[in-house]
Write an enzyme that holds these catalytic residues in place. Structure first.
Site, PDB file in Angstrom:
ATOM      1  CB  CYS A  95      65.351-135.627 -88.070  1.00 54.35           C
ATOM      2  SG  CYS A  95      67.016-136.162 -88.449  1.00 54.35           S
ATOM      3  N   GLY A  96      65.155-138.338 -87.181  1.00 52.69           N
ATOM      4  CA  GLY A  96      65.735-139.762 -86.629  1.00 52.69           C
ATOM      5  C   GLY A  96      66.967-139.785 -86.154  1.00 52.69           C
ATOM      6  CB  THR A  97      70.242-140.017 -87.968  1.00 59.38           C
ATOM      7  OG1 THR A  97      70.430-138.910 -88.886  1.00 59.38           O
ATOM      8  CG2 THR A  97      69.904-141.262 -88.356  1.00 59.38           C
ATOM      9  N   GLY A  98      69.130-137.079 -86.564  1.00 57.11           N
ATOM     10  CA  GLY A  98      69.659-135.626 -86.478  1.00 57.11           C
ATOM     11  C   GLY A  98      70.563-135.049 -87.557  1.00 57.11           C
ATOM     12  CG  ASP A 133      62.038-136.668 -89.195  1.00 57.99           C
ATOM     13  OD1 ASP A 133      61.981-136.571 -87.926  1.00 57.99           O
ATOM     14  OD2 ASP A 133      62.842-137.187 -89.708  1.00 57.99           O
ATOM     15  CG  HIS A 134      58.655-139.226 -90.009  1.00 53.70           C
ATOM     16  ND1 HIS A 134      58.977-138.388 -91.121  1.00 53.70           N
ATOM     17  CD2 HIS A 134      58.944-140.320 -90.250  1.00 53.70           C
ATOM     18  CE1 HIS A 134      59.778-139.500 -91.715  1.00 53.70           C
ATOM     19  NE2 HIS A 134      59.856-140.496 -91.027  1.00 53.70           N
ATOM     20  NE  ARG A 193      90.082-121.592 -75.691  1.00 52.02           N
ATOM     21  CZ  ARG A 193      89.838-123.024 -75.419  1.00 52.02           C
ATOM     22  NH1 ARG A 193      90.140-123.904 -76.127  1.00 52.02           N
ATOM     23  NH2 ARG A 193      89.425-123.403 -74.245  1.00 52.02           N
ATOM     24  CG  HIS A 194      85.605-120.927 -77.780  1.00 52.52           C
ATOM     25  ND1 HIS A 194      86.141-122.091 -78.121  1.00 52.52           N
ATOM     26  CD2 HIS A 194      85.854-121.023 -76.141  1.00 52.52           C
ATOM     27  CE1 HIS A 194      86.528-122.945 -77.081  1.00 52.52           C
ATOM     28  NE2 HIS A 194      86.459-122.045 -75.958  1.00 52.52           N
ATOM     29  NE  ARG A 197      89.775-122.220 -81.930  1.00 51.33           N
ATOM     30  CZ  ARG A 197      90.230-122.915 -80.713  1.00 51.33           C
ATOM     31  NH1 ARG A 197      89.324-123.409 -79.970  1.00 51.33           N
ATOM     32  NH2 ARG A 197      91.398-123.186 -80.688  1.00 51.33           N
ATOM     33  NE  ARG A 213      63.436-143.430 -86.713  1.00 52.42           N
ATOM     34  CZ  ARG A 213      63.211-143.180 -88.145  1.00 52.42           C
ATOM     35  NH1 ARG A 213      64.224-142.988 -88.904  1.00 52.42           N
ATOM     36  NH2 ARG A 213      62.065-143.014 -88.558  1.00 52.42           N
ATOM     37  N   GLY A 244      70.234-135.392 -90.997  1.00 47.56           N
ATOM     38  CA  GLY A 244      69.636-134.674 -92.198  1.00 47.56           C
ATOM     39  C   GLY A 244      69.207-133.321 -91.693  1.00 47.56           C
ATOM     40  CG  HIS A 278      84.070-125.151 -76.506  1.00 41.16           C
ATOM     41  ND1 HIS A 278      84.910-126.122 -76.641  1.00 41.16           N
ATOM     42  CD2 HIS A 278      84.042-124.806 -75.310  1.00 41.16           C
ATOM     43  CE1 HIS A 278      85.546-126.159 -75.471  1.00 41.16           C
ATOM     44  NE2 HIS A 278      84.990-125.472 -74.643  1.00 41.16           N
TER      45      HIS A 278
END
Length: 151
Positions: A72-75, A15-16, A140-141, A144, A116, A77, A105
């Site tokens: 994105c800003g926080t990752g 995103d921006h 195991r990985h 899962r 950000r 969304g 894993h």
């Protein structure tokens, strides 16, 4: 060892808030001879990340591109959007150790970073770590990961 397939492009989207980092990552990868495909955004103008995340996810899910990188800003969304796709395992990583574990894993196929909350230098280190880390192939990985798909 690297997860880069020379016959595929690395898919990128943001995103921006992640745009400047995405540009730097593309330059970084291209300087290493790694081909990329940019699904947008293409400026710092405010935008809606799903418009770019869905086409990026589709490219990775179909096998046209591998792997993917998203910001994105926080990752959060963009991760949520990417992970709506059955064939996507997008992992939010803000330090190299998380990128290692996401690959080893979870066989993550899209790296997501919170623009950000990390520096440009950290972003490049996380990208390099993600791309250099293979899946462990431990039973195991693999078991899962097989259980992640909706029933």
């Amino acid at each position: 060892m690297s997860i880069i397939n020379p016959d595929k492009k690395v898919a990128l989207c943001s995103d921006h808030a992640g745009y400047e980092y995405k540009k730097a990552i593309i330059e970084h990868l291209n300087a290493k001879g790694i081909a990329t495909e940019d699904f947008g955004t293409f400026s710092t103008d405010s935008c809606d990340y799903p418009e770019f995340a869905h086409p990026c996810a589709e490219a990775v899910e179909s096998g046209r591109c591998y792997p993917g990188i998203a910001l994105c800003g926080t990752g959060n969304g963009i991760s949520m959007t990417l992970n709506k796709h059955q064939g996507i395992r997008a992992a939010l990583c803000w330090q190299p150790e998380l990128a290692v574990l996401a690959r080893e894993h979870n066989d993550a196929n899209i790296l997501v970073m919170p623009a950000r909350f990390i520096s440009p230098e950290q972003a490049l280190e996380i990208v390099d770590t993600f791309l250099a880390t293979p899946f462990s192939d431990e039973e195991r990985h693999a078991r899962r990961i097989a259980q992640i798909a909706l029933r």
